[in-house]
Design an enzyme around this catalytic site. Structure first.
Site, mmCIF file in Angstrom:
data_model
loop_
_atom_site.group_PDB
_atom_site.id
_atom_site.type_symbol
_atom_site.label_atom_id
_atom_site.label_comp_id
_atom_site.label_asym_id
_atom_site.label_seq_id
_atom_site.Cartn_x
_atom_site.Cartn_y
_atom_site.Cartn_z
ATOM 1 C CB SER A 110 -0.840 51.309 -42.261
ATOM 2 O OG SER A 110 -0.430 49.962 -42.240
ATOM 3 C CG ASN A 155 8.940 37.326 -37.877
ATOM 4 O OD1 ASN A 155 9.038 38.483 -38.263
ATOM 5 N ND2 ASN A 155 8.546 37.025 -36.652
ATOM 6 C CD GLU A 156 7.706 32.900 -42.195
ATOM 7 O OE1 GLU A 156 6.949 32.239 -41.465
ATOM 8 O OE2 GLU A 156 7.533 34.116 -42.423
ATOM 9 C CD GLN A 181 6.300 51.261 -45.266
ATOM 10 O OE1 GLN A 181 5.600 50.684 -44.448
ATOM 11 N NE2 GLN A 181 7.596 51.055 -45.345
ATOM 12 C CD GLU A 188 8.371 48.578 -41.875
ATOM 13 O OE1 GLU A 188 7.141 48.578 -41.957
ATOM 14 O OE2 GLU A 188 9.118 48.430 -42.852
ATOM 15 C CB SER A 195 3.151 45.858 -49.887
ATOM 16 O OG SER A 195 4.013 45.537 -48.820
#
Length: 376
Positions: free
Chosen positions: A160, A357-358, A125, A243, A128
């Site tokens: 990754s 998670n924010e 992937q 995801e 980012s």
């Protein structure tokens, strides 16, 4: 909901269990984050593919069995219970493939999916960037239109297993004058193409599979665009939903880990330590709750959409808590407990990858609960 499995589902479970019993390596494979381990896990993917077990819910023409999503959940339960190897192809089968099923052309499905199912092509992937992680819309890597395709330029990071993978999929800015979420195009590209530099990122454990990518005028043909040019954000959100939902972290992963935790508690716990007993019980209950949520999800006819962020928050934070409980049970021996320690270190990334998670809490607040933007 009827939680009893039918006779055909149980027969499928028995078949999968018997195959895994006969084929799972007696000793763990080397880490898939190393060159040796990556090659060993690729061979395992080929073995799964030959048995049509690598992607059981895919149509048969693409290497699957046309099984229901419920049977995929059954497969995952048996897979993790058997202690089978990690899935080195998960970026492709769990993220790219669902995106292609939703937005790809028939030609893309026929070309990309069968070799993915057979373990012949492993995907990384490429989302980012150094300045664009959870805020993906701020990405700066570009796709410039040329005759017959596109030229890619820029840098991707946190890819990754890109050090050993064959191809990548990512999002690129194709219209620099469009708004943040507009003018983006979703593309696939080979990692050995002219102009692609793959550089492993140094880690404390020395495992090199995590990598950053540098793209210098890399040509990609038109047939490798997923969806419409400029519509990449909408396409990417379907990937993100998978995801954050069930496909990347199926319930079977956690029910198996919770059972291992219970066994560890029976072996190591002080019977008078009721606080530790309660933590173990809480982990077991949460694993079962996530399993039931999985059944609820697959029984729905609508897309769960933003609710996938609830799943992501739950499983990522639960994963950390479960492994912390195991290490606390082990005490000083935890430093020597390879599986539990490695699992704990990996779990710490869970609240970060797939969108922090924010950010997910903002999504839940605004898109699920309907709270005003910016409410915390």
């Amino acid at each position: 909901m009827d939680l009893e499995f039918g006779a055909a589902d149980e027969a499928f479970r028995d078949e999968v269990r018997a195959w895994l019993r006969a084929h799972v390596p007696p000793q763990p494979l080397p880490s898939l984050e190393t060159e040796e381990g990556f090659a060993a896990h690729r061979e395992w993917e080929r073995e799964l593919g030959a048995a049509r077990l690598s992607v059981v819910s895919w149509p048969e023409e693409y290497g699957g069995r046309g099984a229901s999503t419920l049977r995929w959940l059954i497969f995952e339960e048996e897979y993790y219970a058997a202690g089978a190897p990690g899935r080195v192809s998960q970026n492709g089968i769990n993220l790219l493939a669902p995106t292609l099923f939703e937005h790809g052309t028939p030609e893309q499905l026929a070309t990309v999916l069968p070799p993915m199912a057979r373990g012949e092509v492993i995907w990384a992937q490429a989302w980012s960037e150094p300045g664009a992680g959870s805020d993906l819309a701020s990405l700066r890597a570009t796709a410039r239109r040329v005759d017959g395709g596109w030229r890619l330029n820029g840098q991707k990071t946190w890819s990754s297993r890109a050090a050993f993978a064959d191809r990548g999929f990512g999002l690129f800015r194709s219209d620099p004058d469009a708004g943040r979420h507009r003018g983006l195009t979703y593309l696939m590209f080979p990692l050995d193409a002219d102009g692609v530099t793959v550089r492993p990122i140094g880690r404390l454990d020395g495992k090199p599979a995590f990598a950053e990518l540098f793209l210098d005028d890399v040509f990609v043909p038109d047939e490798d665009v997923i969806g419409a040019p400029g519509d990449g954000w909408r396409v990417a959100m379907s990937t993100a939903g998978n995801e954050r939902g069930l496909t990347l972290r199926s319930p079977g992963r956690f029910t198996a880990a919770a059972e291992r935790l219970v066994a560890l508690w029976r072996e190591r716990a002080d019977p008078s330590d009721t606080a530790m007993r309660d933590r173990v019980a809480d982990a077991w209950i949460k694993a079962r709750a996530y399993r039931l949520k999985g059944f609820e999800t697959v029984s729905r006819t609508d897309d769960i959409g933003a609710e996938s962020s609830i799943n992501k928050i739950f499983w990522s934070e639960f994963d950390v808590a479960l492994h912390e409980t195991a290490l606390d049970l082990l005490g000083a021996d935890g430093e020597l407990a390879g599986d539990w320690l490695e699992g704990y270190v990996f779990s710490l990334a869970g609240p970060i990858y797939a969108g922090t998670n924010e950010i997910q809490r903002d999504v839940v607040a605004e898109r699920v609960l309907g709270l005003p933007r910016g409410t915390r």
